[in-house]
Each structure stands twice: as C-alpha cells, then as structure tokens.
Design a protein around this motif. Structure first.
Motif, mmCIF file in Angstrom:
data_model
loop_
_atom_site.group_PDB
_atom_site.id
_atom_site.type_symbol
_atom_site.label_atom_id
_atom_site.label_comp_id
_atom_site.label_asym_id
_atom_site.label_seq_id
_atom_site.Cartn_x
_atom_site.Cartn_y
_atom_site.Cartn_z
ATOM 1 N N LYS A 235 0.844 -1.200 0.000
ATOM 2 C CA LYS A 235 0.000 0.000 0.000
ATOM 3 C C LYS A 235 0.881 1.252 0.000
ATOM 4 O O LYS A 235 0.829 2.063 0.924
ATOM 5 C CB LYS A 235 -0.936 -0.020 1.204
ATOM 6 N N ARG A 236 1.685 1.363 -1.029
ATOM 7 C CA ARG A 236 2.599 2.493 -1.167
ATOM 8 C C ARG A 236 2.549 3.003 -2.598
ATOM 9 O O ARG A 236 2.210 2.260 -3.527
ATOM 10 C CB ARG A 236 4.035 2.088 -0.821
ATOM 11 N N PRO A 237 2.883 4.284 -2.822
ATOM 12 C CA PRO A 237 2.950 4.792 -4.197
ATOM 13 C C PRO A 237 3.954 3.984 -5.012
ATOM 14 O O PRO A 237 4.991 3.562 -4.499
ATOM 15 C CB PRO A 237 3.430 6.238 -4.014
ATOM 16 N N LEU A 238 3.643 3.778 -6.275
ATOM 17 C CA LEU A 238 4.480 2.952 -7.134
ATOM 18 C C LEU A 238 5.498 3.811 -7.892
ATOM 19 O O LEU A 238 5.133 4.686 -8.675
ATOM 20 C CB LEU A 238 3.610 2.193 -8.136
ATOM 21 N N VAL A 239 6.781 3.539 -7.643
ATOM 22 C CA VAL A 239 7.860 4.227 -8.343
ATOM 23 C C VAL A 239 8.602 3.190 -9.168
ATOM 24 O O VAL A 239 9.281 2.316 -8.629
ATOM 25 C CB VAL A 239 8.818 4.930 -7.363
ATOM 26 N N ARG A 240 8.457 3.293 -10.464
ATOM 27 C CA ARG A 240 8.949 2.274 -11.386
ATOM 28 C C ARG A 240 10.328 2.637 -11.933
ATOM 29 O O ARG A 240 10.577 3.783 -12.310
ATOM 30 C CB ARG A 240 7.956 2.128 -12.536
ATOM 31 N N VAL A 241 11.220 1.659 -11.956
ATOM 32 C CA VAL A 241 12.534 1.846 -12.575
ATOM 33 C C VAL A 241 12.363 1.757 -14.087
ATOM 34 O O VAL A 241 11.849 0.764 -14.605
ATOM 35 C CB VAL A 241 13.535 0.782 -12.093
ATOM 36 N N MET A 242 12.806 2.812 -14.795
ATOM 37 C CA MET A 242 12.596 2.884 -16.241
ATOM 38 C C MET A 242 13.859 2.656 -17.057
ATOM 39 O O MET A 242 13.808 2.187 -18.194
ATOM 40 C CB MET A 242 11.995 4.245 -16.598
ATOM 41 N N GLY A 243 14.992 3.030 -16.517
ATOM 42 C CA GLY A 243 16.225 2.871 -17.263
ATOM 43 C C GLY A 243 17.429 3.126 -16.387
ATOM 44 O O GLY A 243 17.344 3.860 -15.404
ATOM 45 N N LEU A 381 36.322 13.212 -10.585
ATOM 46 C CA LEU A 381 35.652 13.810 -11.733
ATOM 47 C C LEU A 381 36.670 14.209 -12.801
ATOM 48 O O LEU A 381 37.703 14.785 -12.510
ATOM 49 C CB LEU A 381 34.883 15.053 -11.289
ATOM 50 N N GLY A 382 36.354 13.891 -14.058
ATOM 51 C CA GLY A 382 37.212 14.290 -15.149
ATOM 52 C C GLY A 382 38.317 13.307 -15.454
ATOM 53 O O GLY A 382 38.804 13.236 -16.579
ATOM 54 N N THR A 383 38.744 12.529 -14.447
ATOM 55 C CA THR A 383 39.835 11.579 -14.672
ATOM 56 C C THR A 383 39.333 10.157 -14.479
ATOM 57 O O THR A 383 38.696 9.590 -15.349
ATOM 58 C CB THR A 383 41.024 11.880 -13.743
ATOM 59 N N ARG A 384 39.594 9.552 -13.331
ATOM 60 C CA ARG A 384 39.215 8.156 -13.089
ATOM 61 C C ARG A 384 37.956 8.110 -12.239
ATOM 62 O O ARG A 384 37.985 8.384 -11.052
ATOM 63 C CB ARG A 384 40.347 7.429 -12.383
ATOM 64 N N HIS A 385 36.847 7.771 -12.851
ATOM 65 C CA HIS A 385 35.613 7.683 -12.079
ATOM 66 C C HIS A 385 34.603 6.803 -12.801
ATOM 67 O O HIS A 385 34.803 6.422 -13.955
ATOM 68 C CB HIS A 385 35.022 9.075 -11.825
ATOM 69 N N ALA A 386 33.517 6.504 -12.088
ATOM 70 C CA ALA A 386 32.410 5.742 -12.666
ATOM 71 C C ALA A 386 31.142 6.568 -12.546
ATOM 72 O O ALA A 386 30.824 7.078 -11.472
ATOM 73 C CB ALA A 386 32.233 4.412 -11.942
ATOM 74 N N SER A 387 30.439 6.725 -13.638
ATOM 75 C CA SER A 387 29.164 7.442 -13.646
ATOM 76 C C SER A 387 28.010 6.443 -13.694
ATOM 77 O O SER A 387 28.123 5.388 -14.320
ATOM 78 C CB SER A 387 29.071 8.370 -14.855
ATOM 79 N N ALA A 388 26.927 6.797 -13.030
ATOM 80 C CA ALA A 388 25.728 5.951 -13.039
ATOM 81 C C ALA A 388 24.493 6.826 -13.140
ATOM 82 O O ALA A 388 24.405 7.861 -12.471
ATOM 83 C CB ALA A 388 25.666 5.093 -11.784
ATOM 84 N N THR A 389 23.557 6.408 -13.970
ATOM 85 C CA THR A 389 22.343 7.173 -14.219
ATOM 86 C C THR A 389 21.126 6.269 -14.015
ATOM 87 O O THR A 389 21.125 5.114 -14.470
ATOM 88 C CB THR A 389 22.326 7.722 -15.659
ATOM 89 N N LEU A 390 20.124 6.784 -13.322
ATOM 90 C CA LEU A 390 18.909 6.026 -13.043
ATOM 91 C C LEU A 390 17.697 6.900 -13.355
ATOM 92 O O LEU A 390 17.634 8.054 -12.920
ATOM 93 C CB LEU A 390 18.874 5.604 -11.572
ATOM 94 N N ILE A 391 16.764 6.365 -14.093
ATOM 95 C CA ILE A 391 15.534 7.079 -14.415
ATOM 96 C C ILE A 391 14.350 6.326 -13.829
ATOM 97 O O ILE A 391 14.224 5.108 -13.988
ATOM 98 C CB ILE A 391 15.365 7.253 -15.931
ATOM 99 N N MET A 392 13.502 7.073 -13.109
ATOM 100 C CA MET A 392 12.342 6.474 -12.449
ATOM 101 C C MET A 392 11.085 7.233 -12.809
ATOM 102 O O MET A 392 11.132 8.426 -13.141
ATOM 103 C CB MET A 392 12.543 6.505 -10.925
ATOM 104 N N GLU A 393 9.955 6.539 -12.717
ATOM 105 C CA GLU A 393 8.676 7.107 -13.112
ATOM 106 C C GLU A 393 7.620 6.808 -12.050
ATOM 107 O O GLU A 393 7.589 5.710 -11.491
ATOM 108 C CB GLU A 393 8.245 6.513 -14.454
ATOM 109 N N ARG A 394 6.762 7.773 -11.802
ATOM 110 C CA ARG A 394 5.601 7.523 -10.948
ATOM 111 C C ARG A 394 4.537 6.828 -11.766
ATOM 112 O O ARG A 394 4.142 7.297 -12.827
ATOM 113 C CB ARG A 394 5.048 8.844 -10.396
ATOM 114 N N GLU A 395 4.107 5.689 -11.278
ATOM 115 C CA GLU A 395 3.067 4.941 -11.977
ATOM 116 C C GLU A 395 1.717 5.321 -11.416
ATOM 117 O O GLU A 395 1.481 5.248 -10.209
ATOM 118 C CB GLU A 395 3.302 3.438 -11.830
ATOM 119 N N ALA A 396 0.820 5.721 -12.275
ATOM 120 C CA ALA A 396 -0.508 6.153 -11.827
ATOM 121 C C ALA A 396 -1.240 4.982 -11.192
ATOM 122 O O ALA A 396 -1.148 3.855 -11.656
ATOM 123 C CB ALA A 396 -1.293 6.692 -12.995
#
Length: 396
Positions: A235-243, A381-396
């Motif tokens: 019984k919680r709002p749905l937050v969907r992982v999209m990418g 930053l700029g030299t040796r690092h790892a980037s990570a990106t997450l996109i989420m969506e509120r599901e009606a």
C-alpha cells in the motif's frame, strides 16, 4: 535484458543523524534498513537480496547480512564505484529481479566520517604495508600531496578556460541547494547563502571555495527495490525503474584526457534510451554534488544544456524549485544536507523517490512530478571515475 518496468523502488529512508559519535557504522546500516523496510511495509524476513558498497564494515555484505539477521538472502552484491555505487546498485537490483534471482532487494549505506569512520581522503596502510587510498598508483601519487579537492579544482579551472565559465556561475549551484535546504529540518547547513558569500568563503583549491564543496556528515540511507508482483501487494505509491546506465571514465595514461566531461556522456544516453525518453521530459533531477563543478559538468553531459552552456543554465536560476526549468537536489543535496562516506549517491535516489511520490517538503515539491533522474559519479571527476544514471517514473 531491459529492466524497464521490471522493478519498483518501494521503500526509501534517510537517517536523520548528521553527527553520530555514539553509534557504530553497522548500527547505522541496520537502522536505515529498518526505516526503509517500514516505509515499504515489509520485514527483514521478506528480504532475499542485499546490496552494499565499501562503507559496510567487516566483510561488507557478508558481515551486514549476519549483523542484521537477514535469513533469506539468496543474492548478494557489493559493487564499489565510490559516490555512484548506490545508483549502480538500484540498476543491479532491478536487473537481478528481472532475471528472477530475487524479489525484494535491500540496499543500505552508512558512514561516520565526522567521528573517525570512513574519513574522507584518509590514507591508510594496506595489508601489504604500502600506502593506499583505494587506487593502485596511490603509493606513487600520495607523496606529492594530491587530494580530491585538487582534481576537482583542475576540472573547474579547465572548464573556465575552455568555455568562459565563472566562479559566480558555479556559486549559483550552492545558492540553489541552500534555497532547498532551508526547508529540510535535518539538513547539516540550513542557511540560505548568496553568490557573494560563496565567493568570499576561503579558497580550497583554486577556483573552488569552501562553499563550493560538499558537507561532511555521519548518517546513511536505505532503499527497497521489489518485483512488480511484490510492489502491487504493498500500500505504497508505485515508483517504477525505467532505465539505468553506468560507465567508467579513466585517464588512459593521460592520452586524449578531457577534464571537462564526465562518464555521464555515456551512462546518460544509455539510461534515456532504455527508458524511452529524452532529457526534456525529466521533471526533477537528483545530481551528485560533491562540488559545484560536479553538478555543472553532469548537467551538460546528461543533455540538459549544451557543453559549455552550463554556467548560464545554472546562473539563470534553473535549478531552484518553483522558479527554474530543472529543480535539483530539493533536500539540499551533498552541498548542504548530507554526504556520508564519500558515497552519497543513495540520497539522490531517496529524494527522487520522495518527489515522485509527492512526499517532498511542500515548499520544494515539484508539481506533476512523474519522471525523475538520479545521477552520480564516483572517483575523481574528469579523470578516473564511474558514472551511473537512473531514471524512475511515478506509476498512476
């Protein structure tokens, strides 16, 4: 296998402590886990996967599974990519769920850098007797006094040289974060600051001033990622992982090294492609903010503005909720709120979840927030690092 729609972030908890002299790191992990499970409406007996990074004490995930009494774990992941680790973990948890390896994944972060644990920049003596800060060449570089601040200062200076970016423009990022932090009762720094105050704070690594740098706090956070079947039963709002996308960037011996871009130029497009959206669709952005220059470069690299135009984008007030085109870090971010263990990426996901649920502070809640991005960098930053990106969506 795409993870789009295959997993949901159903629990999120940020520890209220910012200074924890009488609490162990393991205890902070456990308290964060309990908070996220309660938020989702689950118990520790429901957890069948556990994720952590280098901030976990002892033998990492193995020790924490034992400490927290997680009896039913069948999938374990202790991927370490610094500040982006916990954004990576959400993507990995979604992948594990999509492959049927687990149903309920618990992700925890905790640290006590203000009280001697996980102190930022600490150089420790490894088991072989050599000096190490986690990088194989540290024994050669550390004797010259290099630090994280120096690397980020070089990135900022090069960006200024290449694109005419100014210290005043960078200061607007801190100003925006402080406008949001004033409404966060737990924020380490609650006072709204001006561009002049940022520029008048002492220089740390030219051109970065003290107020261009993130805070150092104790604390932590936790997330619960579940399968769609489990999510639909809660019984919680749905937050969907999209990418999700992740990418390393290394100096490659200095060949063709460009200090003005980050791994977001690769991780961002991968996440947007998987989600089937573009940067203009995003309503809220959680951007890792170890320093102001970190934010500016990532905004450009993720496609929210063109390379070299980040200075104008932020100085136009676009990051301030209720004013700009792209509200960011509405909890105050690492610049003002919370940055434990040099791995503050989990707080970026937590605030994005709050925004998508409509549970952010009313003064900073983004209207009709249905798509959010959480992005982080780990390393230098700029030299040796790892980037990570997450996109989420509120599901009606």
């Amino acid at each position: 296998m795409s993870i789009k729609g295959k997993a949901y972030v159903m629990g999120a908890f940020e520890h209220p402590l910012r200074d924890a002299p009488n609490t162990s790191t393991a205890q902070l992990h456990a308290e964060c886990a309990r908070g996220a499970l309660a938020d989702a409406g689950l118990s520790h007996l429901d957890v069948d996967a556990y994720f952590c990074a280098g901030d976990a004490p002892g033998f990492g995930g193995l020790s924490m599974v034992d400490y927290m009494g997680l009896r039913n774990v069948r999938h374990l992941d202790s991927t370490e990519t610094g500040g982006s680790s916990y954004i990576v973990h959400v993507g990995h948890a979604a992948q594990a769920i999509a492959e049927g390896k687990c149903q309920v994944a618990l992700i925890t972060l905790a640290g006590r850098p203000r009280n001697g644990g996980n102190r930022p920049g600490a150089i420790t003596r490894g088991s072989s007797g050599g000096l190490t800060d986690g990088a194989p060449e540290a024994g050669f570089e550390s004797i010259y006094g290099g630090s994280t601040h120096n690397t980020y200062g070089m990135c900022a200076m090069r960006h200024m040289y290449e694109y005419g970016t100014t210290s005043e423009q960078l200061a607007w990022i801190k100003v925006a974060a402080s406008h949001h932090a004033q409404w966060n009762e737990h924020a380490f720094l609650k006072d709204v600051v001006t561009v002049e105050q940022v520029l008048n704070s002492r220089m740390i690594s030219d051109p970065l001033h003290l107020l261009d740098c993130c805070v150092v706090t104790d604390g932590g956070g936790a997330l619960i990622v579940t399968s769609p079947e489990v999510a639909s039963s809660l019984k919680r709002p749905l937050v969907r992982v999209m990418g999700a996308g992740e990418a390393p960037k290394t100096p490659l011996g200095g060949l063709d090294l460009d200090l003005t871009h980050s791994g977001a130029v690769w991780s961002g497009p991968r996440a947007f492609e998987e989600a089937g959206i573009k940067p203009a669709d995003i309503k809220y952005a959680s951007i890792y903010d170890s320093f102001t220059i970190t934010v500016l470069m990532q905004l450009e690299d993720l496609g929210f503005c063109k390379k070299g135009e980040g200075g104008k984008f932020v100085s136009d007030g676009n990051l301030i909720s209720g004013v700009g085109k792209l509200p960011f870090n509405t909890d105050g971010g690492g610049l003002c709120n919370n940055h434990p263990t040099n791995r503050g990426g989990i707080t970026k996901v937590i605030e994005a979840v709050r925004q998508l649920r409509g549970e952010a502070h009313p003064k900073v809640q983004v209207q009709n927030c249905d798509l959010a991005i959480a992005h982080g960098t780990g390393g230098s930053l700029g030299t040796r690092h790892a980037s990570a990106t997450l996109i989420m969506e509120r599901e009606a």
